[in-house]
Design a protein around this motif. Structure first.
Motif, PDB file in Angstrom:
ATOM      1  N   SER A 179       0.822  -1.211   0.000  1.00 19.26           N
ATOM      2  CA  SER A 179       0.000   0.000   0.000  1.00 19.26           C
ATOM      3  C   SER A 179       0.855   1.259   0.000  1.00 19.26           C
ATOM      4  O   SER A 179       1.937   1.310   0.590  1.00 19.26           O
ATOM      5  N   PHE A 180       0.345   2.306  -0.699  1.00 17.08           N
ATOM      6  CA  PHE A 180       1.019   3.602  -0.773  1.00 17.08           C
ATOM      7  C   PHE A 180      -0.031   4.652  -1.117  1.00 17.08           C
ATOM      8  O   PHE A 180      -0.682   4.587  -2.163  1.00 17.08           O
ATOM      9  N   LEU A 181      -0.215   5.596  -0.222  1.00 21.57           N
ATOM     10  CA  LEU A 181      -1.217   6.659  -0.397  1.00 21.57           C
ATOM     11  C   LEU A 181      -2.611   6.076  -0.634  1.00 21.57           C
ATOM     12  O   LEU A 181      -3.395   6.600  -1.431  1.00 21.57           O
ATOM     13  N   GLY A 182      -2.910   4.987   0.052  1.00 22.98           N
ATOM     14  CA  GLY A 182      -4.223   4.361  -0.063  1.00 22.98           C
ATOM     15  C   GLY A 182      -4.376   3.470  -1.277  1.00 22.98           C
ATOM     16  O   GLY A 182      -5.457   2.905  -1.503  1.00 22.98           O
ATOM     17  N   MET A 183      -3.334   3.332  -2.096  1.00 21.08           N
ATOM     18  CA  MET A 183      -3.389   2.509  -3.307  1.00 21.08           C
ATOM     19  C   MET A 183      -2.536   1.265  -3.124  1.00 21.08           C
ATOM     20  O   MET A 183      -1.549   1.283  -2.381  1.00 21.08           O
ATOM     21  N   GLY A 186       0.759  -3.205  -5.990  1.00 23.35           N
ATOM     22  CA  GLY A 186       0.833  -4.468  -6.714  1.00 23.35           C
ATOM     23  C   GLY A 186      -0.253  -4.621  -7.751  1.00 23.35           C
ATOM     24  O   GLY A 186      -0.168  -5.505  -8.609  1.00 23.35           O
ATOM     25  N   ASN A 187      -1.279  -3.780  -7.678  1.00 17.42           N
ATOM     26  CA  ASN A 187      -2.381  -3.855  -8.640  1.00 17.42           C
ATOM     27  C   ASN A 187      -2.022  -3.145  -9.946  1.00 17.42           C
ATOM     28  O   ASN A 187      -1.163  -2.255  -9.980  1.00 17.42           O
ATOM     29  N   THR A 188      -2.710  -3.524 -10.999  1.00 22.68           N
ATOM     30  CA  THR A 188      -2.515  -2.905 -12.304  1.00 22.68           C
ATOM     31  C   THR A 188      -3.628  -1.891 -12.552  1.00 22.68           C
ATOM     32  O   THR A 188      -4.804  -2.211 -12.361  1.00 22.68           O
ATOM     33  N   PRO A 189      -3.293  -0.654 -12.968  1.00 21.09           N
ATOM     34  CA  PRO A 189      -4.335   0.352 -13.258  1.00 21.09           C
ATOM     35  C   PRO A 189      -5.295  -0.140 -14.339  1.00 21.09           C
ATOM     36  O   PRO A 189      -4.887  -0.805 -15.288  1.00 21.09           O
ATOM     37  N   ALA A 203     -14.041   4.586  -0.508  1.00 19.87           N
ATOM     38  CA  ALA A 203     -12.985   3.578  -0.378  1.00 19.87           C
ATOM     39  C   ALA A 203     -12.924   2.663  -1.593  1.00 19.87           C
ATOM     40  O   ALA A 203     -11.911   1.993  -1.820  1.00 19.87           O
ATOM     41  N   SER A 204     -13.989   2.635  -2.399  1.00 21.11           N
ATOM     42  CA  SER A 204     -14.020   1.795  -3.586  1.00 21.11           C
ATOM     43  C   SER A 204     -13.453   2.508  -4.803  1.00 21.11           C
ATOM     44  O   SER A 204     -12.616   1.958  -5.515  1.00 21.11           O
ATOM     45  N   TRP A 205     -13.883   3.746  -5.067  1.00 24.57           N
ATOM     46  CA  TRP A 205     -13.479   4.413  -6.299  1.00 24.57           C
ATOM     47  C   TRP A 205     -12.216   5.270  -6.183  1.00 24.57           C
ATOM     48  O   TRP A 205     -11.489   5.441  -7.161  1.00 24.57           O
ATOM     49  N   GLY A 210      -6.909   6.834  -8.292  1.00 26.22           N
ATOM     50  CA  GLY A 210      -5.482   7.120  -8.128  1.00 26.22           C
ATOM     51  C   GLY A 210      -4.619   6.248  -9.026  1.00 26.22           C
ATOM     52  O   GLY A 210      -3.672   6.733  -9.670  1.00 26.22           O
ATOM     53  N   LEU A 211      -4.959   4.951  -9.104  1.00 25.73           N
ATOM     54  CA  LEU A 211      -4.208   4.053  -9.985  1.00 25.73           C
ATOM     55  C   LEU A 211      -4.365   4.463 -11.449  1.00 25.73           C
ATOM     56  O   LEU A 211      -3.400   4.407 -12.230  1.00 25.73           O
TER      57      LEU A 211
END
Length: 399
Positions: A179-183, A186-189, A203-205, A210-211
């Motif tokens: 996690s970094f700044l709530g993102m 490891g996830n892909t935008p 918290a969902s969008w 951000g990604l």
């Protein structure tokens, strides 16, 4: 072999994570170190580019003189670059260095268990089997390039349970929080995230937004960094087309890569662009002073040389006027021998003429008058029919 190449990158990234405890900051610090290491090489390229910019008046003059003759133009341009120790393609070549580093970093981020933590395949299989047995993970039917990231995230979320289930069997496994700044780094935008989130739940969008913005910011900063660099130091005419292509290609490449890779790569790209612009600004200021000093020294040396040559020329004219010209000791031996032979031949010819005139005088033989057409030893230099007084009588009659 590839594991050996990526090992330094993995060690550095893991060391920064152990130091900060923040994955995003670790990636930014990694980008900072990479820029510091590349600074001397980029500085060499920057100096070459700035020197090329200062040669633009001479380049324009060469192009004007050899317009319509591309072969001669290329020869003169190559000669100029060689004299000035300039490689016109160096700016483009050095700008490609971040790509191999990005590929190595991608391997480390994509495989945090085997690359970053150097875990064996057996240990990774044990971790995978544990989460499969608990129903938290399903082995994909097709090969998943980011399977290790998903496993590493499950390790972070279920650290205590995993330690209890496999005590002493996990080797160098570490608890990595992506996690970094709530993102989640490891996830892909996702470019179509707006169709998949709950817009009533921040918290969902918000993390997905951000990604999504990471590739956009990376592309804008990539374009801006090259634009700032080209404005400060316009490329020479030969490299201008290549730089224009790079200004289009790099931002597009940034968007594409950041949308197909983990977000951590996008953060690295953004940090690399920011540090690159700072480096470029500082190097521009520094090399402006260096090149100003070198130009001043070069101009002073050229003026001193011109003054020295002018003084030698005036001294030679003075000695010639006084008849005291010294023999040039720098003249080659072959040239000196040729000059001496010419002087000997001239002396022999003069002696032979004098002897012939004396012999004819003793015999009473009169030397025939040289024809009007003779010049020196050439009897018919003005033509066989030449007569100096041919038009004298005609001119008198006219008067």
């Amino acid at each position: 072999m590839w594991a050996t190449i990526t090992k330094p990158f993995a060690w550095l990234l893991l060391w920064f994570y152990d130091l900060t405890g923040n994955y995003g900051i670790s990636v930014i610090l990694f980008a900072l170190v990479v820029n510091l290491i590349l600074t001397p090489f980029m500085g060499k390229s920057k100096k070459s580019t700035m020197r090329t910019t200062r040669l633009k008046p001479r380049i324009d003059e060469i192009q004007r003189r050899h317009e319509g003759n591309p072969q001669k133009l290329n020869e003169e341009m190559a000669k100029l670059y060689k004299e000035e120790h300039i490689n016109p393609m160096s700016g483009c070549l050095w700008s490609l260095i971040p790509f191999p580093i990005l590929i190595a970093l991608y391997s480390v981020i994509r495989q945090p268990l085997t690359r970053m933590m150097s875990l064996s395949t057996e240990i990774v299989t044990k971790i995978q089997d544990y989460f499969v047995s608990t129903g938290l993970y399903t082995v994909p039917a097709k090969r998943d390039a980011y399977a290790e990231i998903k496993l590493a995230q499950l390790v972070h979320e279920h650290w205590n349970e995993l330690q209890a289930a496999l005590p002493g069997q996990l080797g160098k496994l570490q608890d990595i929080d992506f996690s970094f700044l709530g993102m989640n780094m490891g996830n892909t935008p996702q470019w179509n995230f707006f169709t998949k989130v709950d817009w009533s739940n921040t918290a969902s969008w918000l993390p997905e937004l951000g990604l999504f913005l990471i590739p956009i910011i990376a592309a804008v900063l990539s374009w801006l960094s090259m634009k700032v660099s080209s404005l400060a130091n316009p490329p020479d005419p030969q490299a201008q087309a290549q730089m224009k292509t790079m200004n289009i290609f790099m931002p597009i490449m940034s968007v594409w890569m950041c949308f197909i890779m983990p977000a951590a790569l996008g953060v690295y790209w953004i940090a690399n662009s920011v540090f690159g612009m700072i480096r470029d600004y500082l190097q521009t200021k520094y090399f402006q002073k260096v090149l100003d000093r070198e130009d001043a020294e070069r101009i002073a040396a050229r003026r001193e040389r011109e003054k020295e040559l002018d003084d030698k020329h005036r001294e030679t004219l003075r000695k010639k006027a006084q008849g005291t010209t010294e023999i040039n000791t720098n003249t080659s031996k072959k040239k000196l021998q040729s000059q001496q032979k010419a002087e000997r031949d001239e002396r022999r010819a003069a002696a032979a003429r004098a002897e012939r005139e004396e012999r004819n005088a003793r015999r009473g033989v009169k030397q025939p008058k040289a024809p009007d057409s003779q010049v020196g030893n050439r009897r018919y230099a003005r033509g066989r029919a030449y007569e100096a007084d041919r038009y004298k009588d005609a001119g008198t009659q006219d008067n």
